[in-house]
Design a protein around this motif. Structure first.
Motif, PDB file in Angstrom:
ATOM      1  N   LEU A  57      11.291  35.747  17.030  1.00 33.50           N
ATOM      2  CA  LEU A  57      10.132  36.624  17.222  1.00 33.50           C
ATOM      3  C   LEU A  57       9.206  36.242  18.395  1.00 33.50           C
ATOM      4  O   LEU A  57       8.965  35.203  18.190  1.00 33.50           O
ATOM      5  CB  LEU A  57       9.484  36.588  15.863  1.00 33.50           C
ATOM      6  N   ARG A  58       9.272  37.257  19.250  1.00 30.43           N
ATOM      7  CA  ARG A  58       8.518  37.048  20.508  1.00 30.43           C
ATOM      8  C   ARG A  58       6.973  36.427  20.472  1.00 30.43           C
ATOM      9  O   ARG A  58       6.640  35.632  21.301  1.00 30.43           O
ATOM     10  CB  ARG A  58       8.455  38.154  21.371  1.00 30.43           C
ATOM     11  N   ALA A  59       6.291  36.775  19.380  1.00 28.98           N
ATOM     12  CA  ALA A  59       5.056  36.705  19.238  1.00 28.98           C
ATOM     13  C   ALA A  59       4.423  35.291  18.626  1.00 28.98           C
ATOM     14  O   ALA A  59       3.546  35.160  18.163  1.00 28.98           O
ATOM     15  CB  ALA A  59       4.337  37.963  18.488  1.00 28.98           C
ATOM     16  N   PHE A  75       4.603  26.523  14.747  1.00 30.89           N
ATOM     17  CA  PHE A  75       4.440  27.734  15.212  1.00 30.89           C
ATOM     18  C   PHE A  75       4.019  28.813  14.612  1.00 30.89           C
ATOM     19  O   PHE A  75       4.250  28.782  13.294  1.00 30.89           O
ATOM     20  CB  PHE A  75       6.101  28.274  15.729  1.00 30.89           C
ATOM     21  N   ILE A  76       3.047  29.742  15.053  1.00 31.71           N
ATOM     22  CA  ILE A  76       2.406  30.517  14.234  1.00 31.71           C
ATOM     23  C   ILE A  76       3.009  32.024  14.472  1.00 31.71           C
ATOM     24  O   ILE A  76       3.025  32.481  15.719  1.00 31.71           O
ATOM     25  CB  ILE A  76       0.808  30.443  14.571  1.00 31.71           C
ATOM     26  N   THR A  77       3.383  32.685  13.462  1.00 30.65           N
ATOM     27  CA  THR A  77       4.335  33.887  13.668  1.00 30.65           C
ATOM     28  C   THR A  77       3.532  35.231  13.766  1.00 30.65           C
ATOM     29  O   THR A  77       2.239  35.217  13.229  1.00 30.65           O
ATOM     30  CB  THR A  77       5.406  33.724  12.720  1.00 30.65           C
ATOM     31  N   TRP A  78       4.098  36.353  14.114  1.00 36.52           N
ATOM     32  CA  TRP A  78       3.393  37.543  14.086  1.00 36.52           C
ATOM     33  C   TRP A  78       3.055  37.750  12.625  1.00 36.52           C
ATOM     34  O   TRP A  78       2.353  38.840  12.546  1.00 36.52           O
ATOM     35  CB  TRP A  78       4.047  38.577  14.917  1.00 36.52           C
ATOM     36  N   LYS A  79       3.748  37.498  11.748  1.00 36.48           N
ATOM     37  CA  LYS A  79       3.520  37.872  10.134  1.00 36.48           C
ATOM     38  C   LYS A  79       2.369  37.070   9.631  1.00 36.48           C
ATOM     39  O   LYS A  79       1.959  37.352   8.604  1.00 36.48           O
ATOM     40  CB  LYS A  79       4.783  37.516   9.376  1.00 36.48           C
ATOM     41  N   SER A 125      -3.307  41.801  13.507  1.00 37.54           N
ATOM     42  CA  SER A 125      -3.032  40.223  13.182  1.00 37.54           C
ATOM     43  C   SER A 125      -1.604  39.835  14.067  1.00 37.54           C
ATOM     44  O   SER A 125      -1.249  38.817  14.085  1.00 37.54           O
ATOM     45  CB  SER A 125      -2.773  39.845  12.012  1.00 37.54           C
ATOM     46  N   ALA A 126      -0.949  40.890  14.519  1.00 41.48           N
ATOM     47  CA  ALA A 126       0.525  40.761  15.106  1.00 41.48           C
ATOM     48  C   ALA A 126       0.050  40.279  16.594  1.00 41.48           C
ATOM     49  O   ALA A 126       1.028  39.683  17.240  1.00 41.48           O
ATOM     50  CB  ALA A 126       1.267  42.256  15.260  1.00 41.48           C
ATOM     51  N   THR A 180       1.276  38.737  24.263  1.00 39.78           N
ATOM     52  CA  THR A 180       0.190  37.742  24.027  1.00 39.78           C
ATOM     53  C   THR A 180      -1.259  38.343  24.008  1.00 39.78           C
ATOM     54  O   THR A 180      -1.959  37.987  23.185  1.00 39.78           O
ATOM     55  CB  THR A 180       0.193  36.434  24.907  1.00 39.78           C
ATOM     56  N   GLY A 181      -1.299  39.541  24.680  1.00 38.14           N
ATOM     57  CA  GLY A 181      -2.481  40.088  24.827  1.00 38.14           C
ATOM     58  C   GLY A 181      -3.529  39.632  25.962  1.00 38.14           C
ATOM     59  O   GLY A 181      -4.601  40.004  26.304  1.00 38.14           O
TER      60      GLY A 181
END
Length: 206
Positions: A57-59, A75-79, A125-126, A180-181
């Motif tokens: 998951l890229r994010a 690791f903090i995921t996009w979910k 949050s994604a 990433t933003g």
């Protein structure tokens, strides 16, 4: 998420392939994380690795100490949903609404794509940006290290490259950076404006 590592063994003529499958786990308050890992172990030399493949998951992202390589969290995921309330506050704020209106007006007259994107900006949050900001706001240890300029940030590929090069290379590619933003897709570099707005120093990129 799976990481596949191919390496040349002294005992075999063929390439040997090993795989590490990382299972993400959930917690209270919308927490969704995955354990940190190394792309090799004590019996495998970095020089033996001939190929590395990631299905991920890229994010997902991580922060760690530049000198000691100590990781500050999983690791903090996009979910991960812990920053949802923060996103709601930002999206409904006067500043965000003013930003959208101003960008929309500028796009009408200039037709510059950046203004078009900013006119419909919505924090979720994604986005890595919102989750990283939440971590910096709520974890005093990480925040303290960041302001000491001792912390690095990266997606999974960044962490793997850092480990495989012994801390000599801190890098990613545009496909990972764009989620990433903090990445300006038009300049193909980190966004100085967003770095300033969210108080994320360039040191976090290496």
């Amino acid at each position: 998420m799976a990481v596949f590592v191919a390496f040349q063994s002294d005992a075999y003529a063929d390439h040997q392939v090993s795989a590490a499958v990382i299972i993400y786990f959930s917690g209270i308050g919308g927490k969704v994380e995955g354990p940190c890992f190394s792309p090799y172990n004590s019996t495998t030399r970095v020089a033996d690795i001939t190929c590395l493949g990631i299905s991920t998951l890229r994010a997902s992202f991580l922060t760690w100490n530049r000198k000691t390589e100590e990781t500050f969290h999983n690791f903090i995921t996009w979910k991960d949903k812990r920053c949802e309330k923060l996103c709601e506050q930002w999206n409904s704020s006067f500043i965000t609404k003013l930003l959208r209106f101003g960008a929309g007006t500028l796009y009408f007259f200039t037709r510059i794509k950046l203004f078009q994107i900013m006119s419909s900006i919505k924090f979720t949050s994604a986005m890595v940006l919102t989750r990283l900001y939440w971590i910096l706001k709520h974890d005093e240890k990480i925040r303290h290290e960041v302001f000491k300029e001792g912390t690095l940030f990266g997606t999974i590929d960044t962490w793997l490259i850092w480990k495989l090069t012994g801390g000599k290379v801190h890098a990613t590619d545009p496909s990972n950076a764009c989620v990433t933003g903090f990445f300006d897709i038009f300049k193909q570099s980190s966004s100085e404006s967003f770095n300033g707005i969210f108080f994320v120093h360039n040191i976090i990129y290496g």
